[in-house]
Design a protein around this motif. Structure first.
Motif, PDB file in Angstrom:
ATOM      1  N   LEU A 214     -51.189  52.353  14.556  1.00  0.00           N
ATOM      2  CA  LEU A 214     -51.248  51.299  13.549  1.00  0.00           C
ATOM      3  C   LEU A 214     -52.053  51.830  12.377  1.00  0.00           C
ATOM      4  O   LEU A 214     -53.117  52.403  12.569  1.00  0.00           O
ATOM      5  CB  LEU A 214     -51.978  50.074  14.115  1.00  0.00           C
ATOM      6  CG  LEU A 214     -51.185  48.948  14.756  1.00  0.00           C
ATOM      7  CD1 LEU A 214     -52.133  47.815  15.122  1.00  0.00           C
ATOM      8  CD2 LEU A 214     -50.057  48.446  13.888  1.00  0.00           C
ATOM      9  N   CYS A 215     -51.567  51.608  11.159  1.00  0.00           N
ATOM     10  CA  CYS A 215     -52.288  52.119   9.991  1.00  0.00           C
ATOM     11  C   CYS A 215     -53.581  51.316   9.779  1.00  0.00           C
ATOM     12  O   CYS A 215     -53.741  50.234  10.340  1.00  0.00           O
ATOM     13  CB  CYS A 215     -51.394  52.044   8.760  1.00  0.00           C
ATOM     14  SG  CYS A 215     -51.204  50.383   8.107  1.00  0.00           S
ATOM     15  N   PRO A 216     -54.515  51.819   8.962  1.00  0.00           N
ATOM     16  CA  PRO A 216     -55.789  51.119   8.760  1.00  0.00           C
ATOM     17  C   PRO A 216     -55.608  49.707   8.182  1.00  0.00           C
ATOM     18  O   PRO A 216     -56.425  48.829   8.439  1.00  0.00           O
ATOM     19  CB  PRO A 216     -56.524  52.002   7.747  1.00  0.00           C
ATOM     20  CG  PRO A 216     -55.877  53.346   7.841  1.00  0.00           C
ATOM     21  CD  PRO A 216     -54.466  53.107   8.252  1.00  0.00           C
ATOM     22  N   ILE A 217     -54.542  49.482   7.432  1.00  0.00           N
ATOM     23  CA  ILE A 217     -54.323  48.157   6.833  1.00  0.00           C
ATOM     24  C   ILE A 217     -53.854  47.171   7.908  1.00  0.00           C
ATOM     25  O   ILE A 217     -54.392  46.077   8.048  1.00  0.00           O
ATOM     26  CB  ILE A 217     -53.308  48.244   5.667  1.00  0.00           C
ATOM     27  CG1 ILE A 217     -53.870  49.135   4.551  1.00  0.00           C
ATOM     28  CG2 ILE A 217     -52.971  46.854   5.138  1.00  0.00           C
ATOM     29  CD1 ILE A 217     -52.861  49.532   3.488  1.00  0.00           C
ATOM     30  N   CYS A 218     -52.862  47.581   8.694  1.00  0.00           N
ATOM     31  CA  CYS A 218     -52.345  46.697   9.746  1.00  0.00           C
ATOM     32  C   CYS A 218     -53.392  46.415  10.820  1.00  0.00           C
ATOM     33  O   CYS A 218     -53.368  45.366  11.451  1.00  0.00           O
ATOM     34  CB  CYS A 218     -51.105  47.302  10.387  1.00  0.00           C
ATOM     35  SG  CYS A 218     -49.667  47.240   9.303  1.00  0.00           S
ATOM     36  N   SER A 219     -54.306  47.364  11.046  1.00  0.00           N
ATOM     37  CA  SER A 219     -55.289  47.141  12.105  1.00  0.00           C
ATOM     38  C   SER A 219     -56.551  46.458  11.587  1.00  0.00           C
ATOM     39  O   SER A 219     -57.482  46.235  12.342  1.00  0.00           O
ATOM     40  CB  SER A 219     -55.630  48.469  12.796  1.00  0.00           C
ATOM     41  OG  SER A 219     -56.069  49.406  11.855  1.00  0.00           O
TER      42      SER A 219
ATOM     43  N   GLU B 200     -46.085  48.924  12.757  1.00  0.00           N
ATOM     44  CA  GLU B 200     -45.919  47.590  12.186  1.00  0.00           C
ATOM     45  C   GLU B 200     -45.248  47.640  10.799  1.00  0.00           C
ATOM     46  O   GLU B 200     -44.215  47.035  10.571  1.00  0.00           O
ATOM     47  CB  GLU B 200     -47.313  46.956  12.074  1.00  0.00           C
ATOM     48  CG  GLU B 200     -47.334  45.485  11.759  1.00  0.00           C
ATOM     49  CD  GLU B 200     -46.999  44.620  12.955  1.00  0.00           C
ATOM     50  OE1 GLU B 200     -46.946  45.132  14.087  1.00  0.00           O
ATOM     51  OE2 GLU B 200     -46.757  43.417  12.730  1.00  0.00           O
ATOM     52  N   CYS B 201     -45.858  48.407   9.866  1.00  0.00           N
ATOM     53  CA  CYS B 201     -45.397  48.347   8.472  1.00  0.00           C
ATOM     54  C   CYS B 201     -44.620  49.593   8.031  1.00  0.00           C
ATOM     55  O   CYS B 201     -44.097  49.639   6.929  1.00  0.00           O
ATOM     56  CB  CYS B 201     -46.586  48.124   7.531  1.00  0.00           C
ATOM     57  SG  CYS B 201     -47.642  49.580   7.328  1.00  0.00           S
ATOM     58  N   PHE B 202     -44.606  50.621   8.864  1.00  0.00           N
ATOM     59  CA  PHE B 202     -43.853  51.855   8.607  1.00  0.00           C
ATOM     60  C   PHE B 202     -44.386  52.709   7.463  1.00  0.00           C
ATOM     61  O   PHE B 202     -43.678  53.554   6.932  1.00  0.00           O
ATOM     62  CB  PHE B 202     -42.352  51.561   8.428  1.00  0.00           C
ATOM     63  CG  PHE B 202     -41.761  51.027   9.694  1.00  0.00           C
ATOM     64  CD1 PHE B 202     -41.343  51.886  10.692  1.00  0.00           C
ATOM     65  CD2 PHE B 202     -41.700  49.662   9.924  1.00  0.00           C
ATOM     66  CE1 PHE B 202     -40.862  51.398  11.894  1.00  0.00           C
ATOM     67  CE2 PHE B 202     -41.224  49.161  11.129  1.00  0.00           C
ATOM     68  CZ  PHE B 202     -40.801  50.029  12.109  1.00  0.00           C
TER      69      PHE B 202
END
Ligand code: ZN
Length: 198
Positions: free
Chosen positions: A69-74, A60-62
């Motif tokens: 998916l990184c912890p922030i996007c998830s 999502e955010c690269f």
């Protein structure tokens, strides 16, 4: 450097090839490593290999992460309608340390630099524009205040303007040419809160 013997010389050479490590530091680190308990050295070596093998870009955010998916996007508690655009993962970490930003990020992995031949196609801009087709209220441009960072900010705001999405730029107060990761949290927070709509 053969007075150290080839094994130690090789370790010193490998360490000094890392950014910011001069030959003196490399020697100090090498001596430290050979004096460490073997389990500790093994753990260090394993962590390097594991990170290299498993770290990838968040879909999502690269940002760099070891999940799809990184912890922030998830995280469903983050505001996914607010996207802060940063140059690299270290800048993201700097904003996360303030603990006051609850939106999500977009990591460009660089900045536009005509001088270095880095164009819009060389950073993750297309991916940002794709994300903006979803539900987004605001894009906060938090690129560095260097020439490259300002050029990138200008370029992005021009791209986003026609979409009608609110675009803002973090306030000055971030020293010119300053790398975001070296700026203290209070300054970063002030820059974020005092952001100006473009
Ligand atoms: Zn992410």
């Amino acid at each position: 450097m053969d007075y150290y013997g080839s094994q130690l010389s090789r370790l010193i050479e490998q360490l000094s090839s890392l950014p910011g490590i001069g030959s003196k530091t490399a020697q100090r680190l090498a001596f430290h490593i050979v004096n460490m308990p073997v389990e500790k050295v093994q753990a260090l070596a394993d962590s390097i290999i594991d990170a290299k093998k498993n770290v990838r870009y968040c879909r999502e955010c690269f940002t760099m992460t070891d999940q799809e998916l990184c912890p922030i996007c998830s995280n469903p508690r983050r505001n996914h309608r607010m996207i802060m655009v940063v140059e690299n993962t270290r800048d993201l970490a700097a904003y996360e340390k303030t603990g006051k930003y609850d939106g999500v990020y977009h990591v460009l992995h660089g900045a536009i630099s005509p001088m270095l031949g880095i164009g819009p196609g060389d950073i993750r801009l297309k991916e940002l524009m794709t994300r903006l087709q979803g539900d987004v209220d605001e894009v906060i441009i938090a690129t560095n205040s260097s020439l490259e960072g300002e050029t990138t900010a200008m370029y992005i705001s021009k791209l986003i303007k026609p979409t009608g999405i609110k675009v803002s730029r973090i306030a000055s107060g971030v020293p010119v040419g300053g790398d975001l990761e070296y700026i203290d949290e209070v300054t970063l927070l002030r820059a974020l809160e005092g952001r100006i709509e473009l």
